[in-house]
Design an enzyme around this catalytic site. Sequence first.
Site, PDB file in Angstrom:
ATOM      1  N   GLY A 279     -18.063 -20.700   8.714  1.00 41.82           N
ATOM      2  CA  GLY A 279     -18.220 -19.692   7.670  1.00 41.82           C
ATOM      3  C   GLY A 279     -17.168 -18.595   7.701  1.00 41.82           C
ATOM      4  O   GLY A 279     -15.994 -18.837   7.969  1.00 41.82           O
ATOM      5  N   SER A 280     -17.646 -17.378   7.499  1.00 40.85           N
ATOM      6  CA  SER A 280     -16.749 -16.252   7.237  1.00 40.85           C
ATOM      7  C   SER A 280     -15.803 -15.921   8.381  1.00 40.85           C
ATOM      8  O   SER A 280     -14.837 -15.202   8.178  1.00 40.85           O
ATOM      9  CB  SER A 280     -17.573 -15.022   6.901  1.00 40.85           C
ATOM     10  OG  SER A 280     -18.504 -15.341   5.890  1.00 40.85           O
ATOM     11  N   THR A 281     -16.105 -16.401   9.601  1.00 36.55           N
ATOM     12  CA  THR A 281     -15.164 -16.130  10.688  1.00 36.55           C
ATOM     13  C   THR A 281     -13.804 -16.746  10.394  1.00 36.55           C
ATOM     14  O   THR A 281     -12.816 -16.437  11.040  1.00 36.55           O
ATOM     15  CB  THR A 281     -15.678 -16.717  12.025  1.00 36.55           C
ATOM     16  OG1 THR A 281     -16.015 -18.081  11.820  1.00 36.55           O
ATOM     17  CG2 THR A 281     -16.905 -15.958  12.516  1.00 36.55           C
ATOM     18  N   PHE A 282     -13.780 -17.639   9.381  1.00 31.32           N
ATOM     19  CA  PHE A 282     -12.537 -18.294   8.989  1.00 31.32           C
ATOM     20  C   PHE A 282     -11.650 -17.404   8.116  1.00 31.32           C
ATOM     21  O   PHE A 282     -10.460 -17.642   7.995  1.00 31.32           O
ATOM     22  CB  PHE A 282     -12.876 -19.570   8.194  1.00 31.32           C
ATOM     23  CG  PHE A 282     -12.487 -20.818   8.903  1.00 31.32           C
ATOM     24  CD1 PHE A 282     -13.156 -21.200  10.047  1.00 31.32           C
ATOM     25  CD2 PHE A 282     -11.447 -21.606   8.430  1.00 31.32           C
ATOM     26  CE1 PHE A 282     -12.797 -22.356  10.708  1.00 31.32           C
ATOM     27  CE2 PHE A 282     -11.082 -22.749   9.094  1.00 31.32           C
ATOM     28  CZ  PHE A 282     -11.760 -23.133  10.231  1.00 31.32           C
ATOM     29  N   LYS A 283     -12.276 -16.415   7.484  1.00 31.29           N
ATOM     30  CA  LYS A 283     -11.552 -15.647   6.465  1.00 31.29           C
ATOM     31  C   LYS A 283     -10.270 -14.986   6.982  1.00 31.29           C
ATOM     32  O   LYS A 283      -9.258 -14.974   6.282  1.00 31.29           O
ATOM     33  CB  LYS A 283     -12.495 -14.617   5.831  1.00 31.29           C
ATOM     34  CG  LYS A 283     -13.507 -15.285   4.930  1.00 31.29           C
ATOM     35  CD  LYS A 283     -14.548 -14.321   4.433  1.00 31.29           C
ATOM     36  CE  LYS A 283     -15.607 -15.062   3.609  1.00 31.29           C
ATOM     37  NZ  LYS A 283     -16.831 -14.251   3.458  1.00 31.29           N
TER      38      LYS A 283
END
Lengths: 568, 386
Positions: A279-283
């Site tokens: 999820g958002s840890t990829f952003k």
Amino acid sequence: MSPLALRQQRIQVAGQRQLALGRSRQRLMIGVLLFVALLAVVALRLLDLSMLQGAKPAGQRDLFAALVPPRADIVDRHGAELARTFDAYSIAVRPRDIVGDKRELAERIAAALPGMTYEKALATLNHPGKYRYLQRRVLPTDAKRINAIGEPGILLEREPERLYPNLGLASHILGYTDIDGKGAAGVERAFEERLSRDDMRGKPLVLSVDSRIQQAMEHELAVAMEKFSAVGAAGIVLDVRTGEVLAMTSLPELNPNDAGKGSVEARFNRTTLGVYELGSTFKPFTVAMAMDAGTVRSMGQMYECPRGLRVGRFTITDTHPFGRRCSVAEIMQESSNIGTAQIARELGGARQKAFLEKMGFLEPVSIELKERGRTLSPGANWGEIATMTVGYGHGIAVTPLHLATGYAALFNGGVWRPATILKVGKDQPLAPGRRVFTEQTSYKMRALMRLVVTEGTGRKADAPGYRVGGKTGTAEKVVNGRYKRNAVINTFAGVFPMDDPRYVVVAMLDEPQPLKETYGFRTAGWNVAPVVSKVITRIGPVLGVVPDEQREPNMAEVLPYIEPKAKP
Amino acid sequence: MTPLGRNDRTLLGRWFWTIDRVLLLMVLMLIGIGLVAVAAASPAASHRYSGGSVQLGDLHYFKRQVFWVLAGLPVMLGVSMLTVTWARRLAIAGTLGFLVALAAVPVLGAEANGAMRWISLGGFQFQPSEFLKPLFIVFTAWLLATRYDDHSIPALQLSFGFLVVIAALLMKQPDLGQTVLFAGVWLAQAFLAGMGIGTLVGALCLAIAGLGMAYLFVPHVTSRIDRFLTGGGDTYQIDRALDCFKSGGLFGAGPGEGQMKFSLPEPHTDYIFSVIGEEFGAIACFGVAALFLAIVVRVLLQLLEEDDPFVFLASAGLVTQFGAQAMINIMVNLSLLPSKGMTLPFISHGGSSFLALSMGMGLLLALTRRNRFLKASPYVQRWRAA
């Protein structure tokens, strides 16, 4: 008188028979000499065997051999013992040699050995065979009690036994051995040859792990896992400069001393074998890629962020919808899927894929362990939609260790290095790295990630004085290829100290449940971010990071581009 | 008259004054050492041969050895009281008798370890070849002694004929070790009896050819010699024996402290020397070997003063057999010779072989009885004078 003359005389006197007897006596002396020669040969051979060949005196050689363990010890980076081999007791019975009363004996055995019943002991004592194990892997104190019974039909034997003195500590790193003492998982399996080779087993294998950090991580994760009734958890602490794994844990806990009793779930290593949509840890990766590619030139670059973004059949939504134009800094601060998807679309699928490839996200994670899961990615269907979802961490599944090595590359100045479980030093040179991001991008990302913790979704991850930066990630859990309702994988990828990044801390909770005190939220900011805060508070001093409330990364990079929050 | 005094003219008195007491003492020492050695080897042998319904006590073989010593000593002493004439008669009758027994082995015999060597008589097992050995030596001496006075009798050829018959019967069992021993002792006796050097070389060539034939055509001989020469194949037995010597060192592990002995094949018989090596050390082993040599040298040196060709040849033959068997066994234990299945005289545990040895030693003691004050050898006189 000369012998010849004497002999001549004898011939004349004694005649034929004396002559023959004389010759016989001569020949007899040859026989005597032959026997003496044989004895000399025997004596020499005896000396050869007992002094020269036996000269490596058996006793002494055995003493040295006894000091070399049959399998090398495993120690942490400071030499603390993680695994060693010792001679355990096993208790065997020769049923026919038993002298005492078997019933009485069985009672005493059952009393002396934990986990032994009277019936089982009696059955073993009455076994018709010649030899039978009563119990293996017996503690010395219990063996002593058995010995005190004084029954000649009971034998105490020694057999090498692998011991993990810290029980579950670092169990997924260490792995365990099978019944034959061969490595079956973890380091035990990956370094089987190194651990058992004759010329190496005298020297302990030094891991990169620091037991103190491992312990802090395991403890905090276990507490959170119980508090939020999660089914599992994972945590990693990685040195961003060397790729050394300082701590890596997977829960539920496994006791490698008795690995067979652990559940499948417990034996599973979530950090390297489990792949998850993180999820958002990829952003942050997407933003950094876009900055390197030149599509994002400033943290103040603006994107239209409606309440929902329709892409083909899908609608991308946000948990904290903006409904306005907002800056890159704001997108990251509030973890906007809509904003990040647009940054990714600008970057383009090809460049995105190339970056992910360089970071090793499309292949099993780089570490010495054998338990490495295959990652999932859009593969051939890497179209616009896939590019956008991958941009905010969906449609791609990697291991938590991938994430940690990715963050390390992002914050160490942009150089990717494989993770290693061995201590980097004299025997283990630093692995060559490859540049993924420019130094400038890496530098700029510091303020952005710090912003998430000071002002955004990751506020609960802050540890006062340790300049924590990082990113939350809440992803719906994929079970059998479908998103499972109300089940999430929560991750926080943190780095500290952000003004001079040294360590990545990744924590993950599998299916945490909402609580009253989290106001019914189950997002990462509420459950896993506090874990990172607590871990960093505990390990910061151990790692020699001095807490300093005055120091911060250069926040001027981002602060101008966010709207000040209305103070309630 | 005091019993066993100088004027004691009874049978026992005459025996006491004419027997070679040094030889007797050394033989008794050997038997004593044998008891200790069998006691040391007994637990290992008992463990090895226990199993299933057979459970042998640790000292099973020691107790049996005590029994055999008690049975063998009277035989030895009894035979040693025979006069030379009666000893010769016993040998001639015995040779013919046991030759028949040997020939009967293939018919009546029992098989053990792939060879037929044993005959069972009234619950008693014995190897005819063991008893035949000393008797045949005395018998051969009787034949060859005629050469000293009368060359018209083809004594050499005749005795050789007997040897060939025995060798043929032995190789049928097959028992190469005994064959070699029979042939070797015969050759020594013939050599002493004045066989020409050319004939000796010829006989040696024949012996080598015979060994070559055995090597080529008898499979177990082939494999044993191959293993000895190449060191390849299954050398487990001999390796375990060598381990014993290595672990024993110079002074040994101590009585009952041996560990290697438990992996020895036949620790109480063929490999008892290795047990001594492990528990009592190389020095003790040398002592035992030296005792054997001392017996041989004692007898041979005494024979320098012997004038009777029959006594000379018979005694020399008996002691050669005794010494050769000991040396062969010791050298097999030390891996200097391929394994043979030969026991260490008076030390190895063994029933019928112990009785046969007692009889042989009795014959030797009987033949070497004489007035210790008479000297015949010019050599000895010369040494004394010098």
